[in-house]
Design a protein around this motif. Structure first.
Motif, PDB file in Angstrom:
ATOM      1  N   MET A   1      73.161  -0.667  81.192  1.00  0.00           N
ATOM      2  CA  MET A   1      73.211  -2.121  81.021  1.00  0.00           C
ATOM      3  C   MET A   1      73.495  -2.824  82.355  1.00  0.00           C
ATOM      4  O   MET A   1      72.904  -3.864  82.646  1.00  0.00           O
ATOM      5  N   ASP A   2      74.382  -2.242  83.171  1.00  0.00           N
ATOM      6  CA  ASP A   2      74.673  -2.839  84.481  1.00  0.00           C
ATOM      7  C   ASP A   2      73.446  -2.782  85.399  1.00  0.00           C
ATOM      8  O   ASP A   2      73.177  -3.721  86.140  1.00  0.00           O
TER       9      ASP A   2
ATOM     10  N   LEU B   1      68.789  -9.803  87.491  1.00  0.00           N
ATOM     11  CA  LEU B   1      69.268 -10.913  88.314  1.00  0.00           C
ATOM     12  C   LEU B   1      68.550 -10.961  89.659  1.00  0.00           C
ATOM     13  O   LEU B   1      68.200 -12.040  90.138  1.00  0.00           O
TER      14      LEU B   1
ATOM     15  N   PHE C   1      76.377  -5.961  90.324  1.00  0.00           N
ATOM     16  CA  PHE C   1      76.099  -5.170  89.124  1.00  0.00           C
ATOM     17  C   PHE C   1      75.579  -3.775  89.490  1.00  0.00           C
ATOM     18  O   PHE C   1      75.973  -2.782  88.887  1.00  0.00           O
TER      19      PHE C   1
ATOM     20  N   ALA D   1      71.011  -5.434  84.156  1.00  0.00           N
ATOM     21  CA  ALA D   1      71.490  -6.771  84.527  1.00  0.00           C
ATOM     22  C   ALA D   1      71.295  -7.009  86.025  1.00  0.00           C
ATOM     23  O   ALA D   1      70.840  -8.087  86.431  1.00  0.00           O
TER      24      ALA D   1
END
Length: 161
Positions: free
Chosen positions: A27-28, A35, A62, A31
């Motif tokens: 998930m990081d 971004l 992230f 993300a």
């Protein structure tokens, strides 16, 4: 001559906590990449109420966090007691951020904050139950015994002066 110790099988609770860790890494990464790719989009920066440079910086942060977490989760899968403590600290921080988000953003982030806190609490419980404690204690003893064996073997391998 030392007697080899029987390996302690990793409990399911630790395996689930490791899976949660790898999901957090994924998930990081998503993300961070998202971004970085969308930082130049005016609609995105406006929705985030942030400048392009800040959005890019958040994306990089992230990705750095994902890399560090990946190392820690890998070490956790190897039975590292230090990584268990690091994962616990990260989860406590996530709980703190979730509580802060509940008050800072109100109902806008409420579901996400509650879910994040629940996952973090679950990971902590999974890493600190009786079976997990026995697993990490056995791994710590086995590691210490292995190191002691290596030191004594290295000492006996030296030629006499």
């Amino acid at each position: 001559m030392s007697v080899p110790q029987a390996a302690v099988e990793r409990p399911t609770s630790v395996t689930v906590a490791i899976a949660i860790g790898w999901i957090s890494v994924l998930m990081d990464v998503l993300a961070g990449v998202g971004l970085l790719l969308l930082a130049g989009n005016a609609d995105v920066t406006e929705a985030l109420e942030a400048e392009e440079g800040l959005v890019r910086t958040q994306g990089i942060v992230f990705l750095v966090i994902a890399a560090i977490l990946a190392i820690v989760v890998y070490l956790l899968s190897q039975g590292s007691t230090i990584s268990r403590m690091l994962v616990t600290i990260v989860m406590v921080v996530r709980i703190g951020f979730a509580i802060w988000a509940m008050f800072a953003f109100g109902t806008h982030q409420l579901t996400e904050a509650i879910l994040s806190a629940a996952i973090a609490i679950t990971a902590i419980v999974l890493l600190w139950n009786d079976k997990a404690n026995a697993f990490f204690a056995a791994n710590k003893k086995a590691t210490a015994a292995s190191r002691a064996g290596l030191r004594s073997a290295a000492g006996s391998a030296r030629p006499a002066s």
